[in-house]
Write a protein that holds these residues in place. Structure first.
Motif, PDB file in Angstrom:
ATOM      1  N   ALA A 128      65.832  41.865  49.653  1.00  0.00           N
ATOM      2  CA  ALA A 128      66.449  42.295  48.598  1.00  0.00           C
ATOM      3  C   ALA A 128      68.315  42.423  48.645  1.00  0.00           C
ATOM      4  CB  ALA A 128      66.286  43.455  48.024  1.00  0.00           C
ATOM      5  N   VAL A 129      68.339  42.454  49.543  1.00  0.00           N
ATOM      6  CA  VAL A 129      69.521  42.622  50.686  1.00  0.00           C
ATOM      7  C   VAL A 129      69.848  41.617  51.083  1.00  0.00           C
ATOM      8  CG1 VAL A 129      71.162  43.672  52.229  1.00  0.00           C
ATOM      9  CG2 VAL A 129      69.542  45.228  51.450  1.00  0.00           C
ATOM     10  N   ASP A 130      68.511  40.290  51.177  1.00  0.00           N
ATOM     11  CA  ASP A 130      69.290  39.392  51.568  1.00  0.00           C
ATOM     12  C   ASP A 130      69.501  38.441  50.435  1.00  0.00           C
ATOM     13  OD1 ASP A 130      69.519  39.983  54.323  1.00  0.00           O
ATOM     14  OD2 ASP A 130      68.261  39.462  54.743  1.00  0.00           O
ATOM     15  N   TYR A 131      68.633  38.503  49.896  1.00  0.00           N
ATOM     16  CA  TYR A 131      68.455  37.315  48.501  1.00  0.00           C
ATOM     17  C   TYR A 131      69.063  38.208  47.238  1.00  0.00           C
ATOM     18  CZ  TYR A 131      66.040  34.287  51.730  1.00  0.00           C
ATOM     19  OH  TYR A 131      65.814  33.625  53.491  1.00  0.00           O
ATOM     20  N   PRO A 132      70.017  38.640  46.910  1.00  0.00           N
ATOM     21  CA  PRO A 132      70.798  39.857  46.257  1.00  0.00           C
ATOM     22  C   PRO A 132      70.286  39.349  44.754  1.00  0.00           C
ATOM     23  CG  PRO A 132      72.330  39.354  47.166  1.00  0.00           C
ATOM     24  CD  PRO A 132      71.452  38.454  47.798  1.00  0.00           C
ATOM     25  N   GLU A 133      70.297  37.784  44.865  1.00  0.00           N
ATOM     26  CA  GLU A 133      69.973  37.496  43.144  1.00  0.00           C
ATOM     27  C   GLU A 133      68.714  37.071  42.928  1.00  0.00           C
ATOM     28  OE1 GLU A 133      68.921  34.505  46.031  1.00  0.00           O
ATOM     29  OE2 GLU A 133      70.837  35.623  45.841  1.00  0.00           O
ATOM     30  N   LEU A 134      68.116  37.863  43.695  1.00  0.00           N
ATOM     31  CA  LEU A 134      66.758  37.260  43.369  1.00  0.00           C
ATOM     32  C   LEU A 134      65.745  38.718  42.624  1.00  0.00           C
ATOM     33  CD1 LEU A 134      64.244  36.109  46.007  1.00  0.00           C
ATOM     34  CD2 LEU A 134      65.255  35.092  44.077  1.00  0.00           C
ATOM     35  N   GLU A 135      64.701  38.505  41.735  1.00  0.00           N
ATOM     36  CA  GLU A 135      64.019  40.120  41.447  1.00  0.00           C
ATOM     37  C   GLU A 135      62.767  39.921  41.821  1.00  0.00           C
ATOM     38  OE1 GLU A 135      60.722  40.327  37.974  1.00  0.00           O
ATOM     39  OE2 GLU A 135      62.469  39.227  37.491  1.00  0.00           O
ATOM     40  N   VAL A 136      62.716  41.055  42.665  1.00  0.00           N
ATOM     41  CA  VAL A 136      62.152  41.323  44.242  1.00  0.00           C
ATOM     42  C   VAL A 136      60.926  42.321  43.288  1.00  0.00           C
ATOM     43  CG1 VAL A 136      61.379  42.209  46.380  1.00  0.00           C
ATOM     44  CG2 VAL A 136      63.590  40.716  46.012  1.00  0.00           C
ATOM     45  N   ARG A 137      58.850  42.283  43.256  1.00  0.00           N
ATOM     46  CA  ARG A 137      58.323  42.509  42.716  1.00  0.00           C
ATOM     47  C   ARG A 137      57.332  42.814  44.030  1.00  0.00           C
ATOM     48  NH1 ARG A 137      53.881  42.545  39.482  1.00  0.00           N
ATOM     49  NH2 ARG A 137      53.409  44.615  38.235  1.00  0.00           N
ATOM     50  N   GLY A 138      57.304  43.787  44.877  1.00  0.00           N
ATOM     51  CA  GLY A 138      55.705  44.203  45.842  1.00  0.00           C
ATOM     52  C   GLY A 138      54.489  44.563  45.121  1.00  0.00           C
ATOM     53  N   VAL A 139      53.586  43.989  45.336  1.00  0.00           N
ATOM     54  CA  VAL A 139      52.229  44.582  44.762  1.00  0.00           C
ATOM     55  C   VAL A 139      51.438  44.894  46.431  1.00  0.00           C
ATOM     56  CG1 VAL A 139      50.280  43.810  43.837  1.00  0.00           C
ATOM     57  CG2 VAL A 139      52.742  43.662  42.525  1.00  0.00           C
ATOM     58  N   VAL A 140      51.224  46.137  46.070  1.00  0.00           N
ATOM     59  CA  VAL A 140      50.425  46.738  47.360  1.00  0.00           C
ATOM     60  C   VAL A 140      49.508  46.199  47.203  1.00  0.00           C
ATOM     61  CG1 VAL A 140      49.675  48.541  48.496  1.00  0.00           C
ATOM     62  CG2 VAL A 140      52.199  48.540  48.272  1.00  0.00           C
ATOM     63  N   ASP A 141      47.835  45.612  46.985  1.00  0.00           N
ATOM     64  CA  ASP A 141      46.553  45.250  46.951  1.00  0.00           C
ATOM     65  C   ASP A 141      45.757  44.458  47.912  1.00  0.00           C
ATOM     66  OD1 ASP A 141      44.553  44.956  45.468  1.00  0.00           O
ATOM     67  OD2 ASP A 141      45.740  44.495  43.747  1.00  0.00           O
TER      68      ASP A 141
END
Length: 323
Positions: A128-141
């Protein structure tokens, strides 16, 4: 920059229940086995990172070479707006794909999935810091059962790298490919990393290195059971074994008891008896040929469109489209 999101679908309690169930099933089976998913505590993850840098272990370098050369082509072919990575991290390989898709001006979101919440949180925050334009959604699974992350986003490219697909038995691979296909729409993509069949002696050396790092990695699973289940394994009484199964075309890693012993595992309420020389299979690592990859993907509803190799033809990246 939008705040990254972390969705937890596989909790510590879920992991503890699954570990108990796996150990009870595996250590009462004949022959005994343990799932490779339990290798990767903090110590095991560090040991695996050391393995990837060993001279005998070529897979990581080979896959990176292909991605360095093909990432932009992959971005142009897929036009992906969403990159979903199974078994993710903030590795160089992930960033090669992210950089290429960003350069192609199609990428909008990144959905990494990993069973380790702590590792995924760090990866999500870093991305998220290095690609600020991205929507980042992590999933623990657990990618072998959940695939919940695939419901997010449009124009998706699912990446499953590192040859990890080889850790699944053929029936498990079929279930996995079918589940990925069911989650995708026609025209969406799967990028798959597979290690290839080659000289058996070279394969065995890759899993039984001269420095003994892989042996320590293998024995560490017993330390995980000691810590998490109150077991009383003596890891030093188990010898690391790596062998080539020519019929199945896979490497097997095993732990071989060097004397008769009785191991108590209080948490699942189990006592495991070992004869001298008895083994626990801890991992398979299947090696592939082009036709096997093509046919297994086709059965699940994918069409193999591209097959890229490194210079030594040790490893393949496959790009397949959902029909």
């Amino acid at each position: 920059m939008s705040e990254p999101e972390l969705v937890i679908r596989f909790t510590d309690a879920d992991a503890a229940r699954e570990l108990r169930a796996d150990v009870r099933e595996g250590l009462t089976d004949r022959p005994k086995w343990l799932s490779p998913k339990w290798f990767y505590d903090a110590v095991g993850s560090d040991l695996f990172e050391r393995i990837t840098a060993l001279p005998e272990y070529y897979q990581t370098r080979a896959e990176q070479q292909i991605l360095h050369r093909r990432a932009l082509e992959i971005a142009e072919i897929t036009g992906a707006a969403t990159l979903v990575e199974l078994g993710s991290g903030s590795s160089e390989k992930t960033r090669l794909l992210l950089d290429a898709l960003r350069k192609n001006e199609t990428l909008q979101r990144f959905v990494p999935l990993d069973v380790s919440g702590s590792a995924l949180r760090a990866a999500v925050e870093s991305i998220a810091v290095d690609y600020p334009e991205l929507e980042v959604r992590g999933v623990v699974d657990d990618f072998t059962s959940g695939l919940a992350a695939l419901n997010a986003g449009t124009a998706r490219l699912v990446a499953f790298l590192g040859g990890t697909i080889g850790n699944l038995l053929p029936t498990e691979r079929a279930v996995f490919f079918a589940a990925v296909r069911a989650a995708l729409r026609p025209g969406e993509w799967l990028l798959l990393g597979t290690d290839l069949v080659k000289d058996p002696d070279r394969l065995v050396r890759a899993y039984d290195d001269s420095q003994g790092v892989t042996a320590e990695f293998n024995r560490n699973v017993l330390r995980v059971l000691n810590r998490e289940l109150g077991a009383d394994f003596d890891p030093e009484r188990f010898r690391h074994v790596a062998l080539w199964n020519a019929e199945q075309e896979w490497i097997e890693m095993r732990l071989r008891a060097d004397r008769p012993m009785r191991v108590r595992l209080p948490e699942p309420g189990l006592t495991a008896e070992f004869a001298e020389g008895e083994e626990i299979r801890t991992e398979i690592s299947a090696k592939f040929r082009h036709n096997r990859v093509r046919d297994e993907l086709a059965v699940a509803g994918f069409e193999l469109r591209h097959w890229w190799l490194d210079d030594a033809e040790d490893f393949a990246l496959s790009l397949a489209v959902a029909r």
